[in-house]
Design an enzyme around this catalytic site. Structure first.
Site, short mmCIF file in Angstrom:
data_model
loop_
_atom_site.label_atom_id
_atom_site.label_comp_id
_atom_site.label_asym_id
_atom_site.label_seq_id
_atom_site.Cartn_x
_atom_site.Cartn_y
_atom_site.Cartn_z
CE1 TYR A 133 26.41 15.76 -1.69
CE2 TYR A 133 26.44 14.04 -0.65
CZ TYR A 133 26.03 15.63 -0.72
OH TYR A 133 26.85 16.69 0.39
CG ASN A 180 29.85 8.76 9.58
OD1 ASN A 180 30.24 8.61 9.74
ND2 ASN A 180 29.95 7.38 10.59
CB VAL A 181 25.18 10.39 4.67
CG1 VAL A 181 25.24 12.06 6.03
CG2 VAL A 181 26.32 9.94 4.42
CG ASP A 182 27.85 5.26 6.73
OD1 ASP A 182 28.87 5.39 7.34
OD2 ASP A 182 26.89 4.50 7.32
CG HIS A 207 26.19 15.93 9.32
ND1 HIS A 207 27.62 15.71 9.34
CD2 HIS A 207 26.32 16.68 10.25
CE1 HIS A 207 27.83 16.25 10.85
NE2 HIS A 207 26.84 17.53 11.09
N GLY A 264 35.66 7.67 15.55
CA GLY A 264 36.18 8.23 14.14
C GLY A 264 35.79 9.02 13.83
N1 APR Z 1 38.61 2.87 12.49
C1 APR Z 1 38.57 4.48 13.32
N2 APR Z 1 39.01 6.09 13.01
C2 APR Z 1 39.36 6.15 12.31
C3 APR Z 1 40.12 5.03 11.11
C4 APR Z 1 39.52 3.50 11.53
N3 APR Z 1 39.58 2.81 11.16
N4 APR Z 1 40.76 5.66 9.89
C5 APR Z 1 40.49 6.92 10.40
N5 APR Z 1 39.64 7.15 10.98
C6 APR Z 1 39.83 8.43 12.36
C7 APR Z 1 40.45 9.54 11.43
O1 APR Z 1 41.68 9.44 12.70
C8 APR Z 1 40.06 11.07 11.90
O2 APR Z 1 39.78 11.30 13.46
O3 APR Z 1 38.31 9.02 11.73
C9 APR Z 1 37.99 10.86 11.43
C10 APR Z 1 37.70 11.03 10.40
O4 APR Z 1 37.56 12.61 10.63
P1 APR Z 1 37.16 13.16 9.60
O5 APR Z 1 37.52 12.84 8.12
O6 APR Z 1 37.04 14.82 9.88
O7 APR Z 1 35.34 12.68 9.34
P2 APR Z 1 34.21 13.27 10.22
O8 APR Z 1 34.58 13.87 11.59
O9 APR Z 1 33.27 12.14 10.44
O10 APR Z 1 33.14 15.00 9.84
C11 APR Z 1 32.52 15.26 9.96
O11 APR Z 1 32.06 16.60 8.45
O12 APR Z 1 32.23 16.79 6.31
C12 APR Z 1 31.90 17.00 6.98
O13 APR Z 1 29.58 16.04 6.97
C13 APR Z 1 31.01 15.71 6.44
O14 APR Z 1 29.87 14.38 8.86
C14 APR Z 1 30.93 14.97 8.28
C15 APR Z 1 31.41 15.76 9.41
#
Ligand code: APR
Length: 232
Positions: free
Chosen positions: A53, A87-89, A104, A175
């Site tokens: 982290y 998101n944690v940012d 989160h 996203g």
């Molecule tokens: N713009 C928009 N969406 C995008 C882009 C972009 N430029 N690039 C990728 N994506 C999309 C991908 O297609 C995908 O559907 O963002 C999504 C990312 O999905 P994950 O990587 O699964 O992230 P997330 O859904 O936020 O994960 C949820 O999982 O690991 C835990 O705590 C962590 O908060 C996180 C949670």
């Protein structure tokens, strides 16, 4: 003014250079989740997790909000906007959004490792403190830990988030692969008459039969198109 609720995930920050989790080469391809994002992993190796982290927190100093973050912040002029982010940012806040719910946790904050949700010991780190060390203690004498919700831990903000979604006139999902619960279930709390949009460059299974207006683009272009569609 209408209530606009926006649920964001890692894809929202992708164009700022922050890696998503489940895209090819994503964070969970590089690090085993159970080692760095579970309470068991932290118990087993607090140094490894603290350093994981530390790296992600220090990266915040090298990235900035993208156009998508900035456009979302401008929507506060026309709507009551609530951003519910996985998101944690801190990019939504840095772009100017003033009402952000972090489901989160937050990278810039630390807490007690004895009771992570004890508000007395949750605090924002100054940039010069972004490197947390083993031996840095919270106010209750326990090791300082990242203020992050790990897999298997409670999501204290989920009830507040549900309350906002239940009042939404418009719900926008940006996203997120909608893989992680309870965040992924929020869509089901949107009122029947609410308009729902989903912005993602890839198809996302929203696990629902309700109509969703899909904008199959990245966050920056997608939010620009959303604004054209929403704001007459
Ligand atoms: N713009 C928009 N969406 C995008 C882009 C972009 N430029 N690039 C990728 N994506 C999309 C991908 O297609 C995908 O559907 O963002 C999504 C990312 O999905 P994950 O990587 O699964 O992230 P997330 O859904 O936020 O994960 C949820 O999982 O690991 C835990 O705590 C962590 O908060 C996180 C949670």
């Amino acid at each position: 003014m209408k209530n606009l609720v926006i649920l964001t995930g890692a894809g929202m920050s992708a164009e700022s250079g922050i890696s998503t989790f489940r895209d090819a080469g994503g964070l969970w391809d590089q690090y085993p989740v159970e080692q760095v994002a579970t309470p068991e992993g932290y118990q087993r190796n607090p140094t490894l997790v603290t350093n994981f982290y530390n790296e992600r927190r220090k990266q915040l100093l090298t990235v900035r909000p993208n156009r998508g973050h900035e456009l979302l912040a401008t929507l506060e002029r026309q709507f009551h906007v609530t951003i519910i982010t996985q998101n944690v940012d801190n990019l939504h806040e840095r772009a100017g959004s003033t009402h952000v719910v972090h489901l989160h946790g937050e990278l810039t904050k630390v807490c007690s490792s004895r009771d992570p949700n004890d508000p007395r010991y949750i605090r924002e780190l100054k940039p010069e403190e972004y490197e947390v060390k083993i031996g840095d203690l919270a106010g209750d004498g326990s090791q300082l830990r990242p203020f992050i919700v790990w897999f298997g831990e409670a999501v204290p903000q989920i009830d507040i988030a549900i309350g906002y979604v239940e009042q939404a006139d418009i719900l926008v999902i940006i996203g997120t692969s909608l893989n992680v619960y309870p965040a992924a279930s929020l869509l089901h709390y949107a009122p029947r008459q609410a308009e729902v949009y989903l912005i993602d460059p890839k198809p996302v299974d929203a696990h629902t039969s309700r109509p969703i207006q899909v904008i199959q683009k990245g966050a920056s272009e997608g939010v620009a198109e959303l604004i054209e569609r929403m704001v007459p």
